[in-house]
Every structure is written in C-alpha cells, then in structure tokens.
Design a protein around this motif. Sequence first.
Motif, PDB file in Angstrom:
ATOM      1  N   SER A   1       0.807  -1.086   0.061  1.00 49.63           N
ATOM      2  CA  SER A   1       0.061   0.086   0.133  1.00 49.63           C
ATOM      3  C   SER A   1       0.864   1.336   0.022  1.00 49.63           C
ATOM      4  CB  SER A   1      -0.819  -0.101   1.307  1.00 49.63           C
ATOM      5  OG  SER A   1      -0.226  -0.201   2.392  1.00 49.63           O
ATOM      6  N   ASP A   2       1.918   1.220   0.567  1.00 49.73           N
ATOM      7  CA  ASP A   2       2.938   2.364   0.529  1.00 49.73           C
ATOM      8  C   ASP A   2       3.276   2.431  -0.887  1.00 49.73           C
ATOM      9  OD1 ASP A   2       4.413   1.185   3.493  1.00 49.73           O
ATOM     10  OD2 ASP A   2       2.984   2.878   3.409  1.00 49.73           O
ATOM     11  N   LEU A   3       3.850   1.489  -1.605  1.00 53.68           N
ATOM     12  CA  LEU A   3       4.434   1.563  -2.752  1.00 53.68           C
ATOM     13  C   LEU A   3       3.308   2.116  -3.842  1.00 53.68           C
ATOM     14  CD1 LEU A   3       6.429  -1.565  -3.389  1.00 53.68           C
ATOM     15  CD2 LEU A   3       7.423   0.793  -2.781  1.00 53.68           C
ATOM     16  N   LEU A   4       2.116   1.610  -3.528  1.00 56.01           N
ATOM     17  CA  LEU A   4       1.091   1.921  -4.390  1.00 56.01           C
ATOM     18  C   LEU A   4       0.507   3.583  -4.091  1.00 56.01           C
ATOM     19  CD1 LEU A   4      -1.442  -1.121  -4.237  1.00 56.01           C
ATOM     20  CD2 LEU A   4      -0.340  -0.246  -6.283  1.00 56.01           C
ATOM     21  N   ALA A   5       0.592   3.904  -2.953  1.00 53.70           N
ATOM     22  CA  ALA A   5       0.340   5.275  -2.598  1.00 53.70           C
ATOM     23  C   ALA A   5       1.139   6.105  -3.536  1.00 53.70           C
ATOM     24  CB  ALA A   5       0.745   5.349  -1.140  1.00 53.70           C
ATOM     25  N   VAL A   6       2.852   5.978  -3.673  1.00 52.89           N
ATOM     26  CA  VAL A   6       3.621   6.774  -4.450  1.00 52.89           C
ATOM     27  C   VAL A   6       3.524   6.686  -5.735  1.00 52.89           C
ATOM     28  CG1 VAL A   6       6.071   7.140  -4.679  1.00 52.89           C
ATOM     29  CG2 VAL A   6       5.436   6.709  -2.331  1.00 52.89           C
ATOM     30  N   VAL A   7       3.334   5.228  -6.244  1.00 53.73           N
ATOM     31  CA  VAL A   7       3.377   5.005  -7.779  1.00 53.73           C
ATOM     32  C   VAL A   7       1.770   5.826  -8.149  1.00 53.73           C
ATOM     33  CG1 VAL A   7       2.483   3.441  -9.311  1.00 53.73           C
ATOM     34  CG2 VAL A   7       4.486   2.848  -7.801  1.00 53.73           C
ATOM     35  N   ASN A   8       0.781   5.624  -7.509  1.00 51.77           N
ATOM     36  CA  ASN A   8      -0.525   6.408  -7.914  1.00 51.77           C
ATOM     37  C   ASN A   8      -0.258   7.727  -7.985  1.00 51.77           C
ATOM     38  OD1 ASN A   8      -1.946   3.769  -8.342  1.00 51.77           O
ATOM     39  ND2 ASN A   8      -2.815   3.836  -6.579  1.00 51.77           N
ATOM     40  N   GLU A   9       0.233   8.438  -7.089  1.00 50.15           N
ATOM     41  CA  GLU A   9       0.499   9.897  -6.997  1.00 50.15           C
ATOM     42  C   GLU A   9       1.368  10.213  -8.382  1.00 50.15           C
ATOM     43  OE1 GLU A   9      -1.159  12.321  -5.579  1.00 50.15           O
ATOM     44  OE2 GLU A   9       0.092  13.477  -6.751  1.00 50.15           O
ATOM     45  N   LEU A  10       2.331   9.539  -8.656  1.00 47.73           N
ATOM     46  CA  LEU A  10       3.137   9.486  -9.833  1.00 47.73           C
ATOM     47  C   LEU A  10       2.333   9.547 -11.095  1.00 47.73           C
ATOM     48  CD1 LEU A  10       6.448   7.863  -8.778  1.00 47.73           C
ATOM     49  CD2 LEU A  10       6.048  10.324  -9.552  1.00 47.73           C
ATOM     50  N   TRP A  11       1.422   8.564 -11.198  1.00 44.07           N
ATOM     51  CA  TRP A  11       0.722   8.648 -12.442  1.00 44.07           C
ATOM     52  C   TRP A  11      -0.425   9.649 -12.532  1.00 44.07           C
ATOM     53  CZ3 TRP A  11       2.640   5.336 -15.476  1.00 44.07           C
ATOM     54  CH2 TRP A  11       2.647   4.111 -15.346  1.00 44.07           C
ATOM     55  N   LEU A  12      -0.793  10.306 -11.339  1.00 47.51           N
ATOM     56  CA  LEU A  12      -1.794  11.283 -11.391  1.00 47.51           C
ATOM     57  C   LEU A  12      -0.723  12.545 -11.614  1.00 47.51           C
ATOM     58  CD1 LEU A  12      -3.964  10.891  -8.127  1.00 47.51           C
ATOM     59  CD2 LEU A  12      -4.622  10.816 -10.600  1.00 47.51           C
ATOM     60  N   ASP A  13       0.345  12.621 -11.542  1.00 50.58           N
ATOM     61  CA  ASP A  13       1.238  13.846 -11.654  1.00 50.58           C
ATOM     62  C   ASP A  13       1.787  13.702 -12.861  1.00 50.58           C
ATOM     63  OD1 ASP A  13       2.237  13.886  -8.385  1.00 50.58           O
ATOM     64  OD2 ASP A  13       0.776  14.836  -9.245  1.00 50.58           O
ATOM     65  N   GLY A  14       1.372  12.796 -14.007  1.00 51.85           N
ATOM     66  CA  GLY A  14       1.967  12.987 -15.287  1.00 51.85           C
ATOM     67  C   GLY A  14       3.033  11.883 -15.797  1.00 51.85           C
ATOM     68  N   ALA A  15       3.036  10.850 -14.765  1.00 53.68           N
ATOM     69  CA  ALA A  15       4.248   9.948 -15.171  1.00 53.68           C
ATOM     70  C   ALA A  15       3.874   9.169 -16.423  1.00 53.68           C
ATOM     71  CB  ALA A  15       4.501   8.865 -14.255  1.00 53.68           C
ATOM     72  N   GLU A  16       4.803   8.692 -17.264  1.00 53.72           N
ATOM     73  CA  GLU A  16       4.444   7.889 -18.450  1.00 53.72           C
ATOM     74  C   GLU A  16       4.967   6.436 -18.183  1.00 53.72           C
ATOM     75  OE1 GLU A  16       5.138  11.282 -21.907  1.00 53.72           O
ATOM     76  OE2 GLU A  16       6.756   9.913 -21.232  1.00 53.72           O
ATOM     77  N   ALA A  17       5.812   6.255 -17.343  1.00 53.62           N
ATOM     78  CA  ALA A  17       6.338   4.832 -17.258  1.00 53.62           C
ATOM     79  C   ALA A  17       6.928   4.681 -15.986  1.00 53.62           C
ATOM     80  CB  ALA A  17       7.395   4.616 -18.400  1.00 53.62           C
ATOM     81  N   ILE A  18       6.676   3.677 -15.232  1.00 49.54           N
ATOM     82  CA  ILE A  18       7.174   3.456 -13.808  1.00 49.54           C
ATOM     83  C   ILE A  18       7.756   1.944 -13.767  1.00 49.54           C
ATOM     84  CG2 ILE A  18       6.574   3.635 -11.431  1.00 49.54           C
ATOM     85  CD1 ILE A  18       4.363   5.436 -11.764  1.00 49.54           C
ATOM     86  N   ALA A  19       8.471   1.876 -12.921  1.00 50.52           N
ATOM     87  CA  ALA A  19       9.273   0.492 -12.662  1.00 50.52           C
ATOM     88  C   ALA A  19       9.352   0.479 -11.119  1.00 50.52           C
ATOM     89  CB  ALA A  19      10.193   0.192 -13.410  1.00 50.52           C
ATOM     90  N   VAL A  20       9.217  -0.476 -10.259  1.00 45.36           N
ATOM     91  CA  VAL A  20       9.589  -0.685  -9.008  1.00 45.36           C
ATOM     92  C   VAL A  20      10.740  -1.867  -8.950  1.00 45.36           C
ATOM     93  CG1 VAL A  20       9.048  -1.189  -6.510  1.00 45.36           C
ATOM     94  CG2 VAL A  20       7.468   0.010  -8.204  1.00 45.36           C
ATOM     95  N   ASN A  21      11.863  -1.560  -8.395  1.00 43.23           N
ATOM     96  CA  ASN A  21      12.937  -2.603  -8.191  1.00 43.23           C
ATOM     97  C   ASN A  21      13.074  -3.331  -9.626  1.00 43.23           C
ATOM     98  OD1 ASN A  21      13.312  -1.788  -5.836  1.00 43.23           O
ATOM     99  ND2 ASN A  21      13.516  -3.808  -4.917  1.00 43.23           N
ATOM    100  N   GLY A  22      12.921  -2.454 -10.717  1.00 44.25           N
ATOM    101  CA  GLY A  22      13.126  -3.176 -12.091  1.00 44.25           C
ATOM    102  C   GLY A  22      11.759  -3.613 -12.595  1.00 44.25           C
ATOM    103  N   GLU A  23      10.971  -3.642 -12.087  1.00 44.01           N
ATOM    104  CA  GLU A  23       9.617  -4.369 -12.374  1.00 44.01           C
ATOM    105  C   GLU A  23       8.885  -3.360 -13.276  1.00 44.01           C
ATOM    106  OE1 GLU A  23      10.238  -8.016 -12.522  1.00 44.01           O
ATOM    107  OE2 GLU A  23       8.271  -7.313 -13.055  1.00 44.01           O
ATOM    108  N   ARG A  24       8.541  -3.247 -14.346  1.00 45.70           N
ATOM    109  CA  ARG A  24       7.691  -2.273 -15.058  1.00 45.70           C
ATOM    110  C   ARG A  24       6.113  -2.446 -14.707  1.00 45.70           C
ATOM    111  NH1 ARG A  24       8.821   0.166 -20.070  1.00 45.70           N
ATOM    112  NH2 ARG A  24       7.413   1.650 -20.546  1.00 45.70           N
ATOM    113  N   ILE A  25       5.656  -1.385 -14.501  1.00 40.31           N
ATOM    114  CA  ILE A  25       4.267  -1.555 -14.178  1.00 40.31           C
ATOM    115  C   ILE A  25       3.261  -1.320 -15.305  1.00 40.31           C
ATOM    116  CG2 ILE A  25       2.341  -0.365 -12.637  1.00 40.31           C
ATOM    117  CD1 ILE A  25       4.221   0.134 -10.614  1.00 40.31           C
ATOM    118  N   THR A  26       2.281  -2.251 -15.687  1.00 40.41           N
ATOM    119  CA  THR A  26       1.450  -2.423 -16.892  1.00 40.41           C
ATOM    120  C   THR A  26       0.139  -2.478 -16.208  1.00 40.41           C
ATOM    121  OG1 THR A  26       1.183  -4.752 -16.736  1.00 40.41           O
ATOM    122  CG2 THR A  26       3.150  -4.197 -17.752  1.00 40.41           C
ATOM    123  N   ALA A  27      -0.773  -2.581 -17.324  1.00 38.52           N
ATOM    124  CA  ALA A  27      -2.119  -2.317 -16.875  1.00 38.52           C
ATOM    125  C   ALA A  27      -2.782  -3.657 -16.190  1.00 38.52           C
ATOM    126  CB  ALA A  27      -3.080  -2.343 -18.303  1.00 38.52           C
TER     127      ALA A  27
END
Lengths: 224, 261
Positions: free
Chosen positions: B138-164
């Motif tokens: 839930s911590d990672l999701l909180a940061v990741v979701n905010e990044l998407w809302l702020d306009g991120a185009e691509a995100i990875a966590v420890n090298g794992e690409r986040i997809t649909a």
Amino acid sequence: MRSPRAQWTIAFVALVLGFLAIVQLRAQAGGVGLANLSEPDLTTLIASLNQRNTQLAAEVSTLESQARALQQARDQGVSAVGGLRADLAGIRLWAGLDPVTGSGVVVECAGPITADEANELLNDLRLAGAEALAVGSVRVVNATVVAGPPGALSVENVALPSPFLVSAIGNSINLTASLTRVGGIVSQLQVTSPGVQLTVTPADSLVLPATDRSLIPADGQPRL
Amino acid sequence: MANLVARMRRVPSWQFTLAAAMLVLGFVMVAQAGAEPSVVQYTSQQRPPLVETATQLQSQQDGLKAQILQLRAQIESLEASSAGNNTLATSLNQQLQQARLAAGLVDLQGPGVVVQLEDSTQPIPPGGAPGDYLVGASDLLAVVNELWLDGAEAIAVNGERITATSGMTDIGSSILLNGTYLQPPYQIVAIGPSDLYARLTSSANFERFLKARVEGYGIGLGAGSLSKAVVPAYAGTVALDYAGALPSSPAPAPTPTHSGG
C-alpha cells in the motif's frame, strides 16, 4: 624472524575475524531475505512463483512458435504480413488500444467509497488475474488512478456516478473468490468503511472500450 | 619515559598487529553475541527445503524473463527485416513499434524521478504492530498512484515495469509485483515531465503519506529528480485467455455493457 607458532596464531585470529565479519554482514544484509519468511509465507510465495512461472513458460513457448514462423516465412521468401498483423492485434488488445470483450465480473461500488479504496479494488482485481478493466466507461491502463473525495470521485477527468461499476474480464470464479474471500476487500471494507458496499456479480459478456489516453510516451524515449 | 619507549621499540611489530587483531576480535565477538535477531527465528525442519524451493523458483523465473526479452528482440528483428519493399509490411512494422511502446514492452529513458522507500529502523513500541514499520504494497501503491496522477508515463519498482495488469501484494516482509519477489529497499523510478519531482512533492497525497508513514512510523524515504531515468521493458506475459477482440464488423466505440450473470 617470526616463529611458526606466532604465524599460526595470527592466521587463526585472521580466520576467526573474517568468519565473524561475514556472519555479521550477512545478518545485516539478509534482514528480510527468504530465510526470514515464515513457513506459511514461504508456502504462499512458492505457490505464487509456480503460478507465475507457468504463465511465463507458456509465453516463452508462444514467442518461440512466433519466431519460428517468422524465420520460416523469411527462409521461404513468403510474406510475413499475416504474422505481423496477428502480433500487432495481440499487443494492441493487451495494451488497451482496442476495445475488448469477454466474461468476467462486475463490481458495483456503492456508498462513500474513497479513491484509495477504489484503487485498492483495481489492484486486487489485477492480482486475481483480471486481463482488462474498466471503471465506469473508462478503460483502465497502468496510469489509470481514481481520484477525488468520496461522493465526487473521478477517473481520468471523468466524473463517476454513485454507485458506479467496475468491470473486469477474466476468470469469473477466481475474480469472485478473490474479492469475496475472508479477509478480501469486500469483507475488509465492511469492517473499515461500513457505509461502503461492494457487490460482485459474474458476467458472461462484457465489452470494454479502448483507452482514451495516449500511451505513447512524450518524455520517454526508447533506450537503445 | 625514554626507558619505556626503548622497551616498546624492542617489541616485534607483529605483536602489536596481533594485539590489535585480538582487540577487534573481542569487540566483534561481543557484538555478535549481543546482536538481537531482527526477526523471529523459525526452527521447523520444513523451512530449509522451502527456502531452497523458493530460491530455485526465483532463479527459474529470472531465466524465463530473460528468455522472453530475448525472444521479443528476435521477433522484432525478424519482423523488421521481413518488410523489404513491401509497403504494407513496413506500415505494420511501424504500427508494431508504436504498439510495443504503448504496451510497455520497450526500455525507456527520459527525465523523471526516483523515490526510495526503506523499512523503518525505529524500535517498535509495546503493543505496536511490526507490519506498520515495514514498507508495504500500500505504501508503494500510494507513491506510484500519485506519480501517475502527476503525469508519469512509465514506472518501474526495483526493475519491474508497471503495466495495466500489474498487481502488487505483501508477502511476509517483502512484496510481490508482477509475480516477482521484491525486497527492500524499494526504488520507484518514473519517467515523466521535467517538473514531475516538484509535482509529486507538492501534492496533497504525498504530504499525507509523509505525515502518516514517514513521520508516523519512520519509514525511510529518499527522493530526487533524474535527468536520465531508465525504466526497463516489461518481461512478462501479454497472453489473454478470457479477453478477445470484438467481432470485426464496423461498430461505434462501445461503452461497457454487460449481459448475463
């Protein structure tokens, strides 16, 4: 000259020191390593890894067939357009670039559900194997995040009605079981957010639209 | 005094070395004996084989992912070289490149942000839940979701690409993402607009996260903007078993409808 006995003493001390240094370093570095997982967690992890590896192995197999077919077409001087079309259609479908249909579940979200709770629902559906998702009439891709205060939620700048529907295409039995299991999101929210009601219904024939987002990165470039 | 110095000079230097070594040895032995185990030690006989099985499966997974990436590269190359003078094939190849980019199947680089999260090192107060002091999904999701809302185009966590289809969940004190086992510290790398860092750090969600998790439980957080963030390609499966294309009769873009059930 140093006596042999002194040399052996020094060697022994160095050995013990080295050993202890390694043990100490390992204890710090391996703080959350596999060795520290409980048995139930290890069992769960093994089951998850097995499941994922089976999927990955199937993907390898598919890609190998695809590569072989392309290679054959090239060797025989035959057109590969059919293969190209199929590859393109498959990737577009998975990426959300095209509308998609299939069986799955519909989750009706009623009451003052928060954006965090809605996003948690999306995450849980993905974990349960959802292949395509939509919130209201908006196709969900990786960047799709529900935002706003309860009662005035929006997704990709589209206001969500109350109640609203989340549609998920996938194995409806697995999707339902995952959401409605003891400790799953439906029972969790019953405890933490009593006014919120999630109702999960299997659906035979869902149709989800293509995404309206541009998925081509503007700031990111392919890394060569 | 001079006597003492003279006597010290007569002691072979190796004895000083040995004395120093023994001193360090003593300290380390005390430290080792006094070190509290950071987690409960499980002593069942079942565990070592389970750990070994999990390790083997992880290793097998790494191999499969590498094969997937290699095969995709091979297919891409075969497809590109099959175009020749065929304009249709050339057009399809261009469309394929765009589709791969959209799907997250391509390594990307560009301006962005890195956020690193680490487990708290604060002592857990009596009655406190140890889980609260660990970085969770839930911590990672909180940061990741905010990044998407702020306009991120691509995100990875420890090298794992986040997809649909990427889901994240807790497992013990670690996290599973894309069916891959991740351990802390967690590095979230995002590519997006050049002001992504400013947008993230000034957002209400991020401030809420800082207050609740960083100030509240001591979760370690570091963040910075990157001029050249790298987000690797997704190395998983794009197969669809339940979702299929609509029948190819021309139809207007549908809104979600459902029947049955």
